[in-house]
Design an enzyme around this catalytic site. Sequence first.
Site, short mmCIF file in Angstrom:
data_model
loop_
_atom_site.label_atom_id
_atom_site.label_comp_id
_atom_site.label_asym_id
_atom_site.label_seq_id
_atom_site.Cartn_x
_atom_site.Cartn_y
_atom_site.Cartn_z
N SER A 1 9.76 1.75 -4.48
CA SER A 1 10.38 1.32 -5.72
C SER A 1 10.51 -0.21 -5.76
O SER A 1 9.52 -0.92 -5.62
CB SER A 1 11.74 2.02 -5.90
OG SER A 1 12.17 1.98 -7.23
N ASP B 1 8.93 7.74 -8.71
CA ASP B 1 9.58 6.90 -7.70
C ASP B 1 9.69 7.62 -6.36
O ASP B 1 10.11 8.78 -6.29
CB ASP B 1 10.99 6.55 -8.22
CG ASP B 1 11.68 5.47 -7.43
OD1 ASP B 1 11.76 5.60 -6.20
OD2 ASP B 1 12.13 4.49 -8.04
#
Length: 287
Positions: A40, A152
Amino acid sequence: MGKRIGLVLGGGGSRGLAHIGVLKVLVREGIPIHFIVGTSMGGIVGALFAGGVTPDEIVAHVEALQHSQRLTLNHLFSARARQRTLEEWLESNLPVKQFEDLHLPLTVVAVDVVEGEEVTLNSGPLVPALLATSAVPGMFPPVRRGDQLLADGGVIDSLSTHLGYRLGADKVIAVDVYPPLEREHLWVDPLLAMTGLDLPFGLLGSVHDDTPGIVASLWRSSRVMAWHLHTTRLAAHAPDVLLRPAVESLGSFDFKDLERPIQAGIEEAERALPALRALCDDSGSDN
C-alpha cells in the site's frame, strides 16, 4: 561479501508517510538497503525511493499533491476518480515506468479478491502494480490483471516480513505503521478511525455503549481479525529491527498534516540507531 538487508515498509494510509522519515535517517546514516518490500503506502514510498527520488523530494511531491487537489463531489462519491488522481500523480512523479528500471529491487504486495490469495508484483509496469497494492476496499476499486482482481495487500496483512526473508534477506528492517487495537474505547467510530475527522455525529450513535450496534461490532470484528493475523505473522517472521513510529492517533486517510507522521518516522529510526548501525556493521558497506 556483506549480508543483504531488506527493508519492509508496511501499509497504513497516511500513517505510511512515516516511512519517509525513516528513509531520511537511513540515508543520513548510510545504512545499506539491498531491496524493498512494500504494501500500500509502503509500496508507493518504496517505489519512489527505489526509483532514485530522495526522501526530501518525496515530501515535496506529496506536498504538491496536497496543495493542488481540492475535494470535489466527484472525488467524494467516485472511487475511480480518486484512483485516477493517484494514477496521474504516480505517472508524473515516478522517474521510471518499469520495475526493471528501478535503482533498487522492489516487490509490492496485493491480494487477489477472486481467489483470496496474496500476490507479489515485481516486474513489468510500475503504476498498475502500485494502484493494485494501494487499492483500499471502499476507497479505490480493485485493479484487474488477467483473471485477477487485485486489492490492497493489507486485506491480508500490511507488513510482509516473510517476503523479506523469502526474497533473500539475511537481515530485515521492518517499519510497522498498522495501528494497534484500541483497548480503552473498543467501539471507535469507523469514520473517525479512517479519516481523523472529529465529526459531530457518527455512524455508531453512542460509541461507548456496552452493547454496540451492528456497524460498531462489524468494525471491531474486522480489526480483531486483522490484528490477530498481523501479530501472528510478525511473530513467525520477526524482523531484526522493528520500527513502530508513533502514528496510531492519525486517521488512515488524514493527509492534512504531513509533518507529524514524517517526524514520527525520524524519531523512531533515531531511537533504533544502535540496532540499525549494528546491522550495517554486520552487512558490510556495499549497497
